[in-house]
Write an enzyme that holds these catalytic residues in place. Structure first.
Site, PDB file in Angstrom:
ATOM      1  N   CYS A  76       0.862  -1.180   0.000  1.00  0.00           N
ATOM      2  CA  CYS A  76       0.000   0.000   0.000  1.00  0.00           C
ATOM      3  C   CYS A  76       0.903   1.237   0.000  1.00  0.00           C
ATOM      4  O   CYS A  76       1.710   1.415   0.927  1.00  0.00           O
ATOM      5  CB  CYS A  76      -0.858  -0.035   1.267  1.00  0.00           C
ATOM      6  SG  CYS A  76      -1.892   1.411   1.493  1.00  0.00           S
ATOM      7  N   CYS A 202      -1.050   3.707  -6.731  1.00  0.00           N
ATOM      8  CA  CYS A 202      -1.921   3.097  -5.716  1.00  0.00           C
ATOM      9  C   CYS A 202      -2.166   1.677  -6.194  1.00  0.00           C
ATOM     10  O   CYS A 202      -2.445   1.457  -7.385  1.00  0.00           O
ATOM     11  CB  CYS A 202      -3.233   3.868  -5.621  1.00  0.00           C
ATOM     12  SG  CYS A 202      -4.518   3.014  -4.656  1.00  0.00           S
TER      13      CYS A 202
HETATM   14  N1  DGL Z   1      -4.068   0.658  -2.101  1.00  0.00           N
HETATM   15  C1  DGL Z   1      -3.628   1.751  -1.374  1.00  0.00           C
HETATM   16  C2  DGL Z   1      -2.398   2.440  -1.927  1.00  0.00           C
HETATM   17  O1  DGL Z   1      -1.617   1.823  -2.627  1.00  0.00           O
HETATM   18  C3  DGL Z   1      -4.573   2.680  -0.671  1.00  0.00           C
HETATM   19  C4  DGL Z   1      -5.968   2.818  -1.108  1.00  0.00           C
HETATM   20  C5  DGL Z   1      -6.805   3.502  -0.043  1.00  0.00           C
HETATM   21  O2  DGL Z   1      -7.130   2.805   0.916  1.00  0.00           O
HETATM   22  O3  DGL Z   1      -7.081   4.697  -0.155  1.00  0.00           O
HETATM   23  O4  DGL Z   1      -2.165   3.593  -1.661  1.00  0.00           O
END
Ligand code: DGL
Length: 289
Positions: A76, A202
């Site tokens: 993440c 993301c």
């Molecule tokens: N998948 C996450 C990232 O790579 C975050 C998405 C979220 O929860 O806003 O930042």
């Protein structure tokens, strides 16, 4: 004490990190993985650093105590930006890998020198990302676009049936958000002055790649982080002598991949089936207060 046969912990705010898990599974066929989707607390992107850091801390503790992980992949970008330093300070013996938008690799790819970066507000307004951009000042023209609500919409879309292959893009929430943010960034294409490289900052966004592609056209290169992170994780495990080999003392009763969620199991199961071809038996509900 974790051994080479212990699992690798992977977590994300939700199902987005499955894109990283997919690369990890492909790169390390002898490893076992425990993936945690913190869907009850998603999205992280618009919650602020303190909240995301507290969740990261709780999940790291949980994965170490309950699953004896030998390494952690923070799949993440938002959690990495808010908390990877704290993870490393609090768990100095735990090998950990974080993610950041792949802007440096994008520099090697762009021909027009115009690079788009999409990610959560948390990631793109973080001090960590700010430093990264400062270090690349003058090397390219970056168009940075926070995509509020997109990761959350992708989570919700998992519950809906998959469109038939080749079906025209419909006006789903994800498609509408992609369109709004891509249009706000300017012109995409291979001509001078156009954005020819788009960094998916993301882990959720790879799952709307087809919607993004329809908007930016065929000439734009997408840069994501799954494969480089898998390679880095492998290297790190080799360095600390914890890479599982083909003859590892695997517990054959335990599945190679366990998928845990703090949110609805049906959502994780649908995503795992759709994106990794894994069955619902791999999925469990857990509570990580
Ligand atoms: N998948 C996450 C990232 O790579 C975050 C998405 C979220 O929860 O806003 O930042």
């Amino acid at each position: 004490m974790p051994q080479a046969s212990s699992p690798i912990g992977v977590f994300d705010s939700g199902v987005g990190g499955l894109s990283v898990l997919r690369a990890l599974l492909a790169a390390m066929p002898h490893e076992r993985f425990v993936y945690l989707a913190d869907s009850a607390h998603a999205p992280y992107g618009e919650r602020g650093d303190a909240y995301v850091a507290a969740r990261t801390h709780a999940i790291t503790q949980y994965l170490r105590e309950q699953h004896g992980i030998k390494a952690l992949v923070v799949a993440c970008n938002t959690a990495t930006a808010a908390a990877i330093h704290e993870v490393r300070n609090s768990h100095p013996t735990l090998p950990s890998v974080g993610l950041e938008p792949a802007v440096k690799p994008a520099l090697a790819v762009t021909r027009t020198g115009h690079v788009g970066v999409i990610g959560t507000r948390g990631t793109l307004t973080s001090a960590k990302f700010g430093k990264l951009m400062d270090s690349l000042a003058g090397k390219a023209h970056f168009v940075v676009q926070p995509c509020d609500g997109l990761a959350h919409a992708i989570e919700r879309s998992v519950a809906r049936p998959e469109p038939a292959p080749g079906a025209p893009a419909d006006a789903t929430e994800t498609a509408a958000l992609c369109e709004r943010y891509i249009r706000a960034m300017g012109d995409f294409g291979a001509a001078p002055g156009q954005i020819d490289t788009l960094v998916l900052g993301c882990t959720h966004y790879i799952f709307v790649a087809h919607e993004l592609r329809a908007l930016v056209g065929p000439q734009v290169q997408f840069i994501e982080t799954g494969e480089p992170v898998a390679r880095q994780t492998r290297r790190l495990l080799e360095t600390v002598n914890l890479l599982a080999g083909p003859d590892g003392d695997h517990d054959t009763q335990t599945p190679r991949t366990r998928l845990l969620t703090t949110g609805p199991v049906a959502m994780l199961a649908a995503a795992a089936q759709r994106w990794l071809g894994l069955t619902a038996e791999c999925c469990e509900s857990v509570s990580v207060p």
